[in-house]
Scaffold this active site. Structure first.
Site, PDB file in Angstrom:
ATOM      1  N   THR A  60      -3.587  38.647  90.383  1.00  0.00           N
ATOM      2  CA  THR A  60      -3.038  37.589  89.533  1.00  0.00           C
ATOM      3  C   THR A  60      -1.534  37.785  89.466  1.00  0.00           C
ATOM      4  O   THR A  60      -1.048  38.761  88.883  1.00  0.00           O
ATOM      5  CB  THR A  60      -3.651  37.627  88.121  1.00  0.00           C
ATOM      6  OG1 THR A  60      -5.058  37.407  88.212  1.00  0.00           O
ATOM      7  CG2 THR A  60      -3.031  36.554  87.234  1.00  0.00           C
ATOM      8  N   LYS A  65      -5.756  30.032  87.913  1.00  0.00           N
ATOM      9  CA  LYS A  65      -6.017  31.270  87.165  1.00  0.00           C
ATOM     10  C   LYS A  65      -5.276  31.240  85.829  1.00  0.00           C
ATOM     11  O   LYS A  65      -5.782  31.736  84.816  1.00  0.00           O
ATOM     12  CB  LYS A  65      -5.598  32.491  87.983  1.00  0.00           C
ATOM     13  CG  LYS A  65      -5.801  33.822  87.269  1.00  0.00           C
ATOM     14  CD  LYS A  65      -7.265  34.113  86.923  1.00  0.00           C
ATOM     15  CE  LYS A  65      -7.428  35.396  86.118  1.00  0.00           C
ATOM     16  NZ  LYS A  65      -7.244  36.616  86.923  1.00  0.00           N
TER      17      LYS A  65
END
Length: 315
Positions: A122, A197
């Site tokens: 991420t 995300k």
């Protein structure tokens, strides 16, 4: 040829075709980063029959992985990536990802033309797009593929994978990613996976705070927590977090993988991107500060459900 012999021949042919199809799907892979997520993910790839070489900054973890799963390990991203059809990564942050891709012994320098880099970290959409462009210069495709599902999802091969990048590269990578995915989708061009995300983390932040307040409220009202959850989880208040974390939250146990430090890193990315695109994120900003208070309480490595500990401290 008799009917029986023909039937046997057809079954054997079908079996051989299935074996050949499976073999054609096997690939030579590298996996960079063996943290709580990457370690089991790489294991799923090896178990699926792929030829996996791993790299981790701490070499003893790579050695332990090979002892458990087989495969091989390499001393640098560049050496791990040599000859690989796909290179997967799951590291810490933007700088870590840049280093494993572009550093002195970065993976891009070892990857063959036509190979595909799949990043499960991420990170910001900005670094993803930067590396997408750098990859093209090396004759390599780059897919951003952040994941959700936590440590349990990685261990059970039940992750949600949200991808950005070129369709052709995604189509080739999806069958490989399937080794640890419950769902895998391409959401758009480079960076789209990371932005998705962010949506995930924004939703979780508000949800965990709401659940924490609900459980803390029930405790102070003297209600039986399991009974309350049994009822409200069957209605509109139900969620994965409620079903899977209410008991550990009630028991003050916060050792379920995704740490507060990591969540704050992710929320920082969300808030910066919100400013860039003009999206208001008042709840996300507030919950980020609540997590800052949890860090100050010594909870930097507690999992994200520890927001309830802050409420208990407040009395």
């Amino acid at each position: 040829m008799s009917v029986t012999a023909q039937s046997t021949h057809e079954r054997q042919s079908t079996h051989l075709c299935a074996i050949h199809a499976r073999e054609s799907m096997m690939a030579k892979l590298a996996f960079l980063g063996l943290g709580v997520m990457g370690y089991p993910m790489a294991g799923h790839l090896q178990a699926a029959g792929h030829e996996v070489t791993v790299y981790n900054r701490t070499a003893t973890k790579s050695e332990a992985w090979v002892a458990q799963h087989g495969g091989a390990h390499a001393p640098s991203p560049r050496e791990a990536a040599q000859g690989a059809d796909f290179v997967m990564s799951c590291v810490g942050n933007d700088d870590d990802l840049r280093d494993v891709c572009l550093g002195k012994d970065g993976a891009f320098k070892g990857m063959k033309t036509g190979a595909i880099f799949v990043d499960h970290t991420t990170v910001s959409a900005a670094v993803t797009r930067e590396l997408f462009g750098e990859a093209k210069g090396h004759g390599v495709s780059f897919i951003d593929a952040p994941i959700s599902g936590g440590q349990a999802g990685a261990e059970n091969g039940q992750l949600s994978v949200m991808c950005g990048g070129e369709q052709v590269a995604y189509d080739k990578a999806e069958p490989v990613i399937a080794a640890y995915a419950k769902i895998c989708r391409r959401l758009g061009d480079s960076g789209a996976g990371q932005v998705t995300k962010m949506c995930n983390q924004i939703a979780i932040a508000g949800l965990v705070q709401g659940l924490s307040e609900s459980l803390n409220f029930a405790e102070k009202a003297g209600l039986d927590i399991p009974a309350v959850v049994e009822v409200i989880s069957q209605g509109a208040a139900g969620s994965w977090q409620m079903s899977n974390r209410y008991q550990t939250m009630a028991d003050d146990k916060f050792d379920h993988g995704f740490a507060v430090d990591w969540m704050r890193k992710d929320l920082k990315i969300c808030l910066q991107t919100g400013d860039e695109i003009g999206a208001s994120l008042p709840v996300t900003a507030l919950v980020d500060q609540f997590y800052k208070e949890v860090q100050a309480m010594g909870g930097a490595r507690w999992d994200t459900s520890s927001l309830i500990a802050r409420l208990r401290k407040l009395g």
